[in-house]
Motif scaffolding. Structure first.
Motif, PDB file in Angstrom:
ATOM      1  N   GLY A   8      85.557 -11.581  46.372  1.00 20.71           N
ATOM      2  CA  GLY A   8      86.537 -12.602  47.301  1.00 20.71           C
ATOM      3  C   GLY A   8      87.101 -12.765  45.298  1.00 20.71           C
ATOM      4  O   GLY A   8      87.911 -13.832  45.260  1.00 20.71           O
ATOM      5  N   SER A  10      89.609 -12.170  44.990  1.00 19.36           N
ATOM      6  CA  SER A  10      91.788 -12.751  44.358  1.00 19.36           C
ATOM      7  C   SER A  10      91.331 -14.443  44.935  1.00 19.36           C
ATOM      8  O   SER A  10      92.509 -15.171  44.993  1.00 19.36           O
ATOM      9  N   PHE A  12      90.794 -18.036  44.387  1.00 24.55           N
ATOM     10  CA  PHE A  12      90.597 -19.832  43.250  1.00 24.55           C
ATOM     11  C   PHE A  12      89.647 -20.167  42.487  1.00 24.55           C
ATOM     12  O   PHE A  12      89.626 -19.276  41.106  1.00 24.55           O
ATOM     13  N   ILE A  13      88.127 -20.215  43.342  1.00 22.95           N
ATOM     14  CA  ILE A  13      87.233 -20.408  42.596  1.00 22.95           C
ATOM     15  C   ILE A  13      86.429 -18.752  41.853  1.00 22.95           C
ATOM     16  O   ILE A  13      86.718 -18.961  40.787  1.00 22.95           O
ATOM     17  N   ARG A  33      90.460  -8.091  49.759  1.00 21.43           N
ATOM     18  CA  ARG A  33      90.573  -7.465  51.077  1.00 21.43           C
ATOM     19  C   ARG A  33      92.318  -6.377  51.061  1.00 21.43           C
ATOM     20  O   ARG A  33      91.895  -5.571  51.486  1.00 21.43           O
ATOM     21  N   LYS A  37      95.761  -6.512  45.581  1.00 19.99           N
ATOM     22  CA  LYS A  37      95.103  -8.075  45.211  1.00 19.99           C
ATOM     23  C   LYS A  37      94.386  -7.203  44.171  1.00 19.99           C
ATOM     24  O   LYS A  37      93.985  -7.163  43.226  1.00 19.99           O
ATOM     25  N   THR A  82      81.249 -16.201  47.366  1.00 21.64           N
ATOM     26  CA  THR A  82      82.572 -17.165  47.729  1.00 21.64           C
ATOM     27  C   THR A  82      83.691 -16.781  48.827  1.00 21.64           C
ATOM     28  O   THR A  82      84.586 -17.136  49.438  1.00 21.64           O
ATOM     29  N   SER A  84      85.278 -16.165  51.981  1.00 18.76           N
ATOM     30  CA  SER A  84      85.804 -17.052  52.994  1.00 18.76           C
ATOM     31  C   SER A  84      86.407 -17.986  53.235  1.00 18.76           C
ATOM     32  O   SER A  84      87.283 -18.297  52.324  1.00 18.76           O
ATOM     33  N   SER A 126      78.992 -22.820  49.082  1.00 16.71           N
ATOM     34  CA  SER A 126      78.748 -23.656  50.431  1.00 16.71           C
ATOM     35  C   SER A 126      80.246 -24.946  50.448  1.00 16.71           C
ATOM     36  O   SER A 126      81.398 -24.143  49.357  1.00 16.71           O
ATOM     37  N   TYR A 165      87.457 -25.678  60.319  1.00 17.25           N
ATOM     38  CA  TYR A 165      86.534 -25.615  58.468  1.00 17.25           C
ATOM     39  C   TYR A 165      85.056 -26.064  58.313  1.00 17.25           C
ATOM     40  O   TYR A 165      84.227 -25.063  57.542  1.00 17.25           O
ATOM     41  N   LYS A 169      82.015 -24.236  57.057  1.00 19.93           N
ATOM     42  CA  LYS A 169      81.346 -23.743  56.185  1.00 19.93           C
ATOM     43  C   LYS A 169      79.340 -25.077  55.862  1.00 19.93           C
ATOM     44  O   LYS A 169      78.941 -24.425  56.354  1.00 19.93           O
ATOM     45  N   PRO A 194      80.882 -27.892  46.779  1.00 16.33           N
ATOM     46  CA  PRO A 194      81.498 -28.805  45.283  1.00 16.33           C
ATOM     47  C   PRO A 194      82.264 -29.824  46.907  1.00 16.33           C
ATOM     48  O   PRO A 194      82.849 -28.761  47.951  1.00 16.33           O
ATOM     49  N   PRO A 195      82.962 -30.527  46.668  1.00 17.30           N
ATOM     50  CA  PRO A 195      83.974 -30.767  47.554  1.00 17.30           C
ATOM     51  C   PRO A 195      85.411 -30.662  46.927  1.00 17.30           C
ATOM     52  O   PRO A 195      85.733 -29.174  46.717  1.00 17.30           O
ATOM     53  N   VAL A 197      88.233 -28.895  44.809  1.00 16.24           N
ATOM     54  CA  VAL A 197      88.197 -28.724  43.917  1.00 16.24           C
ATOM     55  C   VAL A 197      89.579 -28.798  43.467  1.00 16.24           C
ATOM     56  O   VAL A 197      90.538 -27.794  44.315  1.00 16.24           O
ATOM     57  N   SER A 214      93.065 -26.561  48.275  1.00 17.71           N
ATOM     58  CA  SER A 214      93.115 -28.012  46.997  1.00 17.71           C
ATOM     59  C   SER A 214      93.903 -27.992  46.797  1.00 17.71           C
ATOM     60  O   SER A 214      93.920 -29.164  46.040  1.00 17.71           O
TER      61      SER A 214
HETATM   62  P1  NDP Z   1      91.281 -19.111  47.663  1.00 18.83           P
HETATM   63  O1  NDP Z   1      91.695 -18.984  49.885  1.00 18.83           O
HETATM   64  O2  NDP Z   1      91.575 -19.357  47.016  1.00 18.83           O
HETATM   65  O3  NDP Z   1      89.683 -17.922  48.138  1.00 18.83           O
HETATM   66  C1  NDP Z   1      88.972 -17.985  49.813  1.00 18.83           C
HETATM   67  C2  NDP Z   1      88.454 -16.450  49.372  1.00 18.83           C
HETATM   68  O4  NDP Z   1      87.862 -15.257  50.575  1.00 18.83           O
HETATM   69  C3  NDP Z   1      90.001 -15.303  48.763  1.00 18.83           C
HETATM   70  O5  NDP Z   1      89.711 -14.282  48.104  1.00 18.83           O
HETATM   71  C4  NDP Z   1      90.330 -14.880  49.924  1.00 18.83           C
HETATM   72  O6  NDP Z   1      90.719 -13.412  50.740  1.00 18.83           O
HETATM   73  C5  NDP Z   1      88.474 -14.629  50.572  1.00 18.83           C
HETATM   74  N1  NDP Z   1      88.927 -14.271  52.175  1.00 18.83           N
HETATM   75  C6  NDP Z   1      89.712 -14.964  52.964  1.00 18.83           C
HETATM   76  N2  NDP Z   1      89.169 -14.882  53.984  1.00 18.83           N
HETATM   77  C7  NDP Z   1      89.112 -14.353  54.111  1.00 18.83           C
HETATM   78  C8  NDP Z   1      88.392 -12.962  55.165  1.00 18.83           C
HETATM   79  N3  NDP Z   1      88.815 -13.137  56.599  1.00 18.83           N
HETATM   80  N4  NDP Z   1      88.643 -11.535  54.900  1.00 18.83           N
HETATM   81  C9  NDP Z   1      88.059 -11.451  53.998  1.00 18.83           C
HETATM   82  N5  NDP Z   1      88.364 -12.108  52.629  1.00 18.83           N
HETATM   83  C10 NDP Z   1      88.267 -13.494  53.187  1.00 18.83           C
HETATM   84  O7  NDP Z   1      89.883 -20.649  48.626  1.00 18.83           O
HETATM   85  P2  NDP Z   1      88.528 -21.233  47.316  1.00 18.83           P
HETATM   86  O8  NDP Z   1      88.736 -20.175  46.428  1.00 18.83           O
HETATM   87  O9  NDP Z   1      88.933 -22.780  47.348  1.00 18.83           O
HETATM   88  O10 NDP Z   1      87.371 -20.975  48.168  1.00 18.83           O
HETATM   89  C11 NDP Z   1      86.463 -20.298  48.009  1.00 18.83           C
HETATM   90  C12 NDP Z   1      84.946 -20.633  48.881  1.00 18.83           C
HETATM   91  O11 NDP Z   1      84.978 -21.738  48.056  1.00 18.83           O
HETATM   92  C13 NDP Z   1      85.220 -20.477  49.809  1.00 18.83           C
HETATM   93  O12 NDP Z   1      83.548 -20.307  49.966  1.00 18.83           O
HETATM   94  C14 NDP Z   1      85.712 -21.700  50.421  1.00 18.83           C
HETATM   95  O13 NDP Z   1      85.242 -22.565  51.769  1.00 18.83           O
HETATM   96  C15 NDP Z   1      84.933 -22.881  48.884  1.00 18.83           C
HETATM   97  N6  NDP Z   1      84.976 -24.391  48.726  1.00 18.83           N
HETATM   98  C16 NDP Z   1      86.389 -23.927  47.711  1.00 18.83           C
HETATM   99  C17 NDP Z   1      86.884 -25.761  47.800  1.00 18.83           C
HETATM  100  C18 NDP Z   1      88.195 -26.142  47.378  1.00 18.83           C
HETATM  101  O14 NDP Z   1      88.524 -27.242  46.627  1.00 18.83           O
HETATM  102  N7  NDP Z   1      88.485 -25.075  46.815  1.00 18.83           N
HETATM  103  C19 NDP Z   1      85.801 -26.874  48.474  1.00 18.83           C
HETATM  104  C20 NDP Z   1      84.758 -26.751  48.355  1.00 18.83           C
HETATM  105  C21 NDP Z   1      84.260 -24.861  48.874  1.00 18.83           C
HETATM  106  P3  NDP Z   1      92.476 -13.535  49.886  1.00 18.83           P
HETATM  107  O15 NDP Z   1      92.692 -13.536  48.668  1.00 18.83           O
HETATM  108  O16 NDP Z   1      92.399 -11.835  50.633  1.00 18.83           O
HETATM  109  O17 NDP Z   1      93.149 -14.446  51.239  1.00 18.83           O
END
Ligand code: NDP
Length: 340
Positions: A8, A10, A12-13, A33, A37, A82, A84, A126, A165, A169, A194-195, A197, A214
């Motif tokens: 993943g 692309s 944020f984290i 995906r 990207k 990451t 999800s 997670s 959601y 998780k 993390p909570p 972010v 977030s």
């Molecule tokens: P983003 O939405 O920025 O990133 C999510 C990533 O997962 C992207 O790369 C996205 O791809 C990919 N993704 C999402 N859905 C799918 C799918 N159905 N199939 C394939 N790829 C997918 O969110 P974050 O960076 O914030 O989240 C990253 C992780 O951190 C996640 O697991 C999230 O649950 C977890 N998390 C985040 C928190 C927050 O506050 N941000 C807090 C706690 C946990 P694409 O770019 O193509 O959409």
């Protein structure tokens, strides 16, 4: 130097994780995906050859063989999973949130065990969503720790995206721990929980409409969405936060530098925040947005709430958490090119 698979890339984290790994001289294989990207990430690193940065397409996390090919890239020693979904724009929480989270996690663990026996550590992103419990969020005597588990089940979800959601998780993390216990692979497991972010964006957005969930509140604050409502929004039960750079650091430390964290859940948080505090920070630091931020009614704050104790994580990682004001200021500055 280590070759690390980050799923993943692309996101944020994940973008911060990739940047930190590359800055430390490691090699990164990452998944996205779409071709578009992938190209954006390559364009940000024209100096790096395929030996340092390789991007593979995994368009559908729910496919049983989603990760079969990418784990076979030679030399991967560590996997940071990451990818999800984290958004609430869903009609079917099971299909749109829970399936990609759970099946994505189990498929990558299976693929590693089958085709990449040299992988020694897997870190799964997670969430505090897998810790928090609706029944105790208002209880000032309840303390969440690394041992706390959200009790939500599939049956509790219905059509509620928020519950979807949270279940995604919790169930994905549980599936990961169950997999390792039952199948005894060569790798061990760590989860990062993390909570909310917050923090600067380094991933590649065309405009602020693509902002990750977030960070949405900050875009809403400075673009006048809060002003239109006349008030600072209520923040819901997730009252704690952490900066994205610290979350990325936790993944890198857990994946590459701290063998002793194997088998642990890392509850990464800098502590409590409120939307009112964020409003105050924005007003103090960004007079250019005063029109959007003035005259707002403060949000209602939860009078009684849970406590936290993440001292085990603190002891294991030793991170000096970035403070809220720095996180907010760096985030808004990172958004400015997209706000014009
Ligand atoms: P983003 O939405 O920025 O990133 C999510 C990533 O997962 C992207 O790369 C996205 O791809 C990919 N993704 C999402 N859905 C799918 C799918 N159905 N199939 C394939 N790829 C997918 O969110 P974050 O960076 O914030 O989240 C990253 C992780 O951190 C996640 O697991 C999230 O649950 C977890 N998390 C985040 C928190 C927050 O506050 N941000 C807090 C706690 C946990 P694409 O770019 O193509 O959409």
């Amino acid at each position: 130097m280590t070759k690390v698979l980050v799923t993943g890339g692309s996101g944020f984290i994940a973008a911060h994780i990739v940047e930190q790994l590359l800055a430390q001289g490691h090699s990164v294989v990452t998944t996205v995906r779409t071709e578009a990207k992938a190209n954006k990430i390559y364009e940000a690193h024209p100096e790096l050859g395929k030996d340092r940065l390789q991007i593979e397409l995994t368009p559908d996390l729910t496919k049983a063989d989603a990760f079969d090919k990418v784990v076979q890239v030679p030399g991967i020693e560590v996997v940071l999973h990451t990818a999800s979904p984290f958004h609430f724009r869903v009609t079917d929480p099971v299909k749109d949130l829970i399936d990609p989270a759970v099946l994505g996690t189990t498929s990558i663990l299976k693929a590693i065990q089958k085709s990449a026996p040299q992988v020694r550590r897997v870190v799964v992103t997670s969430s505090f969503a897998a810790i928090v419990d609706d029944n105790t969020v208002n209880n000032p005597n309840h303390v969440y720790t690394e041992k706390s588990w959200c009790p939500i089940t599939l049956e509790d979800v219905g059509t509620n995206p928020n519950k979807g959601y949270r279940a995604s998780k919790k169930l994905a993390e549980k599936a990961a721990w169950d997999y390792v216990r039952e199948n005894k692979p060569n790798f061990d497991l760590v989860t990062v929980n993390p909570p909310m972010v917050f923090g600067p964006i380094v991933h590649h957005l065309d405009d602020v409409s693509g902002i990750n969930t977030s960070n949405e509140r900050f875009v809403n604050a400075v673009t006048g969405v809060w002003k239109k409502a006349g008030e600072v929004p209520n923040q819901g039960p997730i009252l704690i936060w952490v900066d994205v750079r610290d979350v990325a650091k936790a993944h890198v430390l857990a994946g590459l530098e701290k063998p002793e964290v194997g088998g642990h859940r890392l509850f990464c948080t800098a502590g409590f925040y409120t939307n009112n505090k964020i409003h105050e920070i924005l007003r103090k630091n960004f007079p250019e947005y005063s029109e959007q931020l003035s005259g707002l009614k403060p949000s209602e704050e939860l009078k009684e709430h849970f406590q936290i104790d993440n001292s085990e994580t603190q002891k294991l990682l030793g991170i000096d958490w970035i403070p809220l004001e720095k996180s907010v200021v760096d985030l808004v500055n990172s958004l400015k090119p997209l706000l014009k």
